[in-house]
Design an enzyme around this catalytic site. Sequence first.
Site, PDB file in Angstrom:
ATOM      1  N   VAL A 136       2.096   3.392   6.469  1.00 55.78           N
ATOM      2  CA  VAL A 136       1.295   4.249   7.345  1.00 55.78           C
ATOM      3  C   VAL A 136       0.912   3.497   8.619  1.00 55.78           C
ATOM      4  O   VAL A 136       0.539   4.103   9.609  1.00 55.78           O
ATOM      5  CB  VAL A 136       0.006   4.767   6.655  1.00 55.78           C
ATOM      6  CG1 VAL A 136       0.362   5.642   5.458  1.00 55.78           C
ATOM      7  CG2 VAL A 136      -0.922   3.630   6.238  1.00 55.78           C
ATOM      8  N   ASP A 137       1.021   2.163   8.577  1.00 58.38           N
ATOM      9  CA  ASP A 137       0.623   1.345   9.730  1.00 58.38           C
ATOM     10  C   ASP A 137       1.629   1.447  10.884  1.00 58.38           C
ATOM     11  O   ASP A 137       1.300   1.128  12.022  1.00 58.38           O
ATOM     12  CB  ASP A 137       0.500  -0.124   9.315  1.00 58.38           C
ATOM     13  CG  ASP A 137      -0.434  -0.317   8.137  1.00 58.38           C
ATOM     14  OD1 ASP A 137      -1.319   0.539   7.934  1.00 58.38           O
ATOM     15  OD2 ASP A 137      -0.277  -1.313   7.407  1.00 58.38           O
TER      16      ASP A 137
ATOM     17  N   GLN B 109      -6.610   8.713   3.606  1.00 59.77           N
ATOM     18  CA  GLN B 109      -5.767   8.766   4.806  1.00 59.77           C
ATOM     19  C   GLN B 109      -4.301   8.510   4.497  1.00 59.77           C
ATOM     20  O   GLN B 109      -3.423   9.056   5.141  1.00 59.77           O
ATOM     21  CB  GLN B 109      -6.293   7.736   5.813  1.00 59.77           C
ATOM     22  CG  GLN B 109      -5.732   7.896   7.217  1.00 59.77           C
ATOM     23  CD  GLN B 109      -6.334   6.899   8.194  1.00 59.77           C
ATOM     24  OE1 GLN B 109      -6.956   5.912   7.795  1.00 59.77           O
ATOM     25  NE2 GLN B 109      -6.153   7.133   9.479  1.00 59.77           N
TER      26      GLN B 109
ATOM     27  N   ASN C 176       5.907  -4.684   5.773  1.00 64.52           N
ATOM     28  CA  ASN C 176       6.308  -6.003   6.276  1.00 64.52           C
ATOM     29  C   ASN C 176       6.494  -7.037   5.177  1.00 64.52           C
ATOM     30  O   ASN C 176       7.522  -7.713   5.111  1.00 64.52           O
ATOM     31  CB  ASN C 176       5.256  -6.592   7.227  1.00 64.52           C
ATOM     32  CG  ASN C 176       4.621  -5.546   8.114  1.00 64.52           C
ATOM     33  OD1 ASN C 176       4.059  -4.584   7.590  1.00 64.52           O
ATOM     34  ND2 ASN C 176       4.719  -5.714   9.413  1.00 64.52           N
TER      35      ASN C 176
ATOM     36  N   GLY D 272       0.838  -1.198   0.000  1.00 65.08           N
ATOM     37  CA  GLY D 272       0.000   0.000   0.000  1.00 65.08           C
ATOM     38  C   GLY D 272       0.868   1.240   0.000  1.00 65.08           C
ATOM     39  O   GLY D 272       1.921   1.255   0.620  1.00 65.08           O
TER      40      GLY D 272
ATOM     41  N   TYR E 208      -8.458   5.420   1.317  1.00 67.54           N
ATOM     42  CA  TYR E 208      -7.221   5.836   0.635  1.00 67.54           C
ATOM     43  C   TYR E 208      -6.829   7.278   0.937  1.00 67.54           C
ATOM     44  O   TYR E 208      -5.642   7.634   0.848  1.00 67.54           O
ATOM     45  CB  TYR E 208      -7.383   5.684  -0.878  1.00 67.54           C
ATOM     46  CG  TYR E 208      -7.135   4.300  -1.422  1.00 67.54           C
ATOM     47  CD1 TYR E 208      -6.840   3.225  -0.591  1.00 67.54           C
ATOM     48  CD2 TYR E 208      -7.197   4.061  -2.791  1.00 67.54           C
ATOM     49  CE1 TYR E 208      -6.616   1.960  -1.106  1.00 67.54           C
ATOM     50  CE2 TYR E 208      -6.966   2.794  -3.318  1.00 67.54           C
ATOM     51  CZ  TYR E 208      -6.677   1.754  -2.479  1.00 67.54           C
ATOM     52  OH  TYR E 208      -6.449   0.501  -2.999  1.00 67.54           O
TER      53      TYR E 208
ATOM     54  N   MET F  83      -7.332   3.495   9.087  1.00 67.94           N
ATOM     55  CA  MET F  83      -6.505   2.392   8.607  1.00 67.94           C
ATOM     56  C   MET F  83      -5.483   2.045   9.684  1.00 67.94           C
ATOM     57  O   MET F  83      -5.499   2.617  10.774  1.00 67.94           O
ATOM     58  CB  MET F  83      -5.776   2.810   7.334  1.00 67.94           C
ATOM     59  CG  MET F  83      -6.663   2.906   6.120  1.00 67.94           C
ATOM     60  SD  MET F  83      -5.648   3.155   4.627  1.00 67.94           S
ATOM     61  CE  MET F  83      -6.747   2.508   3.378  1.00 67.94           C
ATOM     62  N   GLY F  84      -4.534   1.174   9.348  1.00 70.73           N
ATOM     63  CA  GLY F  84      -3.479   0.822  10.289  1.00 70.73           C
ATOM     64  C   GLY F  84      -3.287  -0.680  10.433  1.00 70.73           C
ATOM     65  O   GLY F  84      -2.506  -1.119  11.267  1.00 70.73           O
ATOM     66  N   ARG F  85      -4.086  -1.427   9.658  1.00 69.83           N
ATOM     67  CA  ARG F  85      -4.006  -2.889   9.727  1.00 69.83           C
ATOM     68  C   ARG F  85      -4.184  -3.399  11.157  1.00 69.83           C
ATOM     69  O   ARG F  85      -4.997  -2.885  11.884  1.00 69.83           O
ATOM     70  CB  ARG F  85      -2.674  -3.364   9.137  1.00 69.83           C
ATOM     71  CG  ARG F  85      -2.701  -3.432   7.636  1.00 69.83           C
ATOM     72  CD  ARG F  85      -2.920  -4.886   7.186  1.00 69.83           C
ATOM     73  NE  ARG F  85      -3.088  -4.936   5.727  1.00 69.83           N
ATOM     74  CZ  ARG F  85      -2.088  -5.190   4.890  1.00 69.83           C
ATOM     75  NH1 ARG F  85      -0.882  -5.441   5.343  1.00 69.83           N
ATOM     76  NH2 ARG F  85      -2.322  -5.226   3.598  1.00 69.83           N
TER      77      ARG F  85
END
EC number: 2.7.1.90
Lengths: 412, 412
Positions: free
Chosen positions: B138-139, B294, B109, B13, B292, B185-187
Amino acid sequence: MKKKNLIYGQSGGVTSVINASAYGAIVAALEEAEIENVYAGINGINGVLEEKLIDLTKETKDEIEKIPYTPGAIFGSCRKKLKTEEDFRRLFEVFEAHNIGYFLYNGGNDSMETVHRIALKAREYGYPLKAIGIPKTVDNDLMHTDHCPGYGSAAKYTAISILEATKDLIAMHGDSTQVFIMESMGRYAGWLAASAALAGLNGGTAPQIILLPEVPFDEEKFLSKVEETIVRDGYCSVVVAEALKDSSGNYISTEAYKDAFGNVQLGKIGIYIQKIVRQKLGRKVHTALPDYLQRSSRHIASLTDWREAIEVGAAAVKYAVKDGLSDVMVSIVRDNDYPYLKHYSPVELNGVASAVKYLPEEFIAENGFGVTEKFIEYARPLINGEAPVIYLRGIPVYAKLKRVFVEKKLKG
Amino acid sequence: MKKKNLIYGQSGGVTSVINASAYGAIVAALEEAEIENVYAGINGINGVLEEKLIDLTKETKDEIEKIPYTPGAIFGSCRKKLKTEEDFRRLFEVFEAHNIGYFLYNGGNDSMETVHRIALKAREYGYPLKAIGIPKTVDNDLMHTDHCPGYGSAAKYTAISILEATKDLIAMHGDSTQVFIMESMGRYAGWLAASAALAGLNGGTAPQIILLPEVPFDEEKFLSKVEETIVRDGYCSVVVAEALKDSSGNYISTEAYKDAFGNVQLGKIGIYIQKIVRQKLGRKVHTALPDYLQRSSRHIASLTDWREAIEVGAAAVKYAVKDGLSDVMVSIVRDNDYPYLKHYSPVELNGVASAVKYLPEEFIAENGFGVTEKFIEYARPLINGEAPVIYLRGIPVYAKLKRVFVEKKLKG
């Protein structure tokens, strides 16, 4: 002649620059020799009815200077409609008790209706009041003004957001997301959704499809257009207006209930569009619903819009005090598209109140999925320039008012 | 010794500053005497496998200077995982055919796992390759780095967006919306949702509730907290992480399916939270899902983050060429919180690849609905300053590359 006091109030959904209009009106009123005290009603007309007025002469100049940098509605907004004779009686009792000679109300269609009714009642009651409407709406749907303060900034947010998100989509479409959908506010009119097309001003990728409320939604045609776009470009970026309707005039939005003004609350149409694209085309889809972010994004407000918002506030004071007008709204008259020139002019509230200006046919693309060059010419000056933001610690700084309340003079 | 060529690729992403890292890496590589040609793989590793390489020596300096101003992934991203021996064989065939000695891969990751595997295969095949990971997410969930480029900008967007939207909510709550919900977001980690608390840095109104994925969601406790907040403040602003789980560890999100990396696609939890607040508390709610927007919001990127993104790109070239390292990621080491000081250091990819760094307990408020002062101290330097944006006609200007493809040397 005894000097009179002024009340300024905010009403309806906020914009990122409604406080710029507050600032324009307040500073003009504070400078005006004819005006004794400058008050603001807390939560618009509700605050007036409840005698919740704050005295702006008690604020420091530094905080007043920060008002146009602050999003939201700094005095609180409302969705109150004056309906009963009792409401009006109470309102004029408050006006009389506080020696109010000027009433400035900042809002959209419904709020203009409120100012109009107050002006009519003042005449009926023989109360000497100058009531002026200050326009404000991201929907841009007020009649008899070229455009509305608030629209340019929301349009700028919309265009930049879809531009950035489409860059994301383009990056991902190779083996991931192929469709991006962004829902747009704008109520029953397509002005705000249409503004997404401004993303293409520098040759960038504007959304390939804009679904306007003025064009009845045809699912089959839409899905073909999405598929055709993906085949051609590899991806498809879509902006959809919250008030999209089918050919029978029914809202497609999955959530629809009425607010205090009797307006349908719209939203979540983006989720519906995502569902059909995913189910019927089998494409990977991402969807954004900016909601309040779209109308509150002061950090990316248009400089043109921000300045005009300040100026319409100041013009309202001039109309009321210098020109002795009442029952009018400040309108923006465009003198030239490019370079952009405009001036302000009073228009009778009668023709503005509760009417809706839709996107005209000449602004809608022939295939119904976008806008014309004529629309771009109309909208582009409104997003020009970036309104200044005061940052501290990486976060915007806003006005913090003392809110010194005027002593109540009535019961209840 | 014959000079070698370099390939830079983007994966996963996007962030609003991944192109700043591209810029840092490319400019450093173009300046590096040891490197012959600088290539970029189109859509990351997919482009390498397909021999879709563009030659960056063919771009004008003016356009290269615009790369860090451009959101998305300028060379295209991918979610490709190298799985088969065939994939690796092909990859090294391409490397050999194009005299590649340096491979820089910019991602999160999963992408770090890819670089790690490539480095291991190079050793296995006896191919002289320097493979370096450039962090981006971004996570903010990569191990062995203080934080990840991209996080600070998404955090700034998150904090400013909730600050502005909460101003809107405060304006409206008198007789309309009382609850605002923003999905983040942030998984699987709560870093990005937590960043909403930075909205309070200047004394402004931060969201009263942040729902983190590290804290199991207790509906009853949450609804009590919302109600209690409305009774106290009149309104309640909520940020909810997309990966919110119940006490059994199941995702609450209504849409969950796996992407090419086997990761669950999250989202729409905001809609679920809205539904329960509306149904069980009877409050009027507005909900934003920035999606998106964000992670692509380059227009409000953090200056600190942007500079670091450029620098980690440049550091990767130094590690590969000057230091002769491989199988490492550029990490950011914090030397001081305030004033913020940091330096860069290589860390072995083995410990980074496919691991997830969660929000530690010391950063989570005791009641589970927010963050601690310690988190604020950690996160605040990362959003400091505003990255410059080039505006023309009110819209950002982005790089337009010529994309001159390197002649293919292999079949298929």
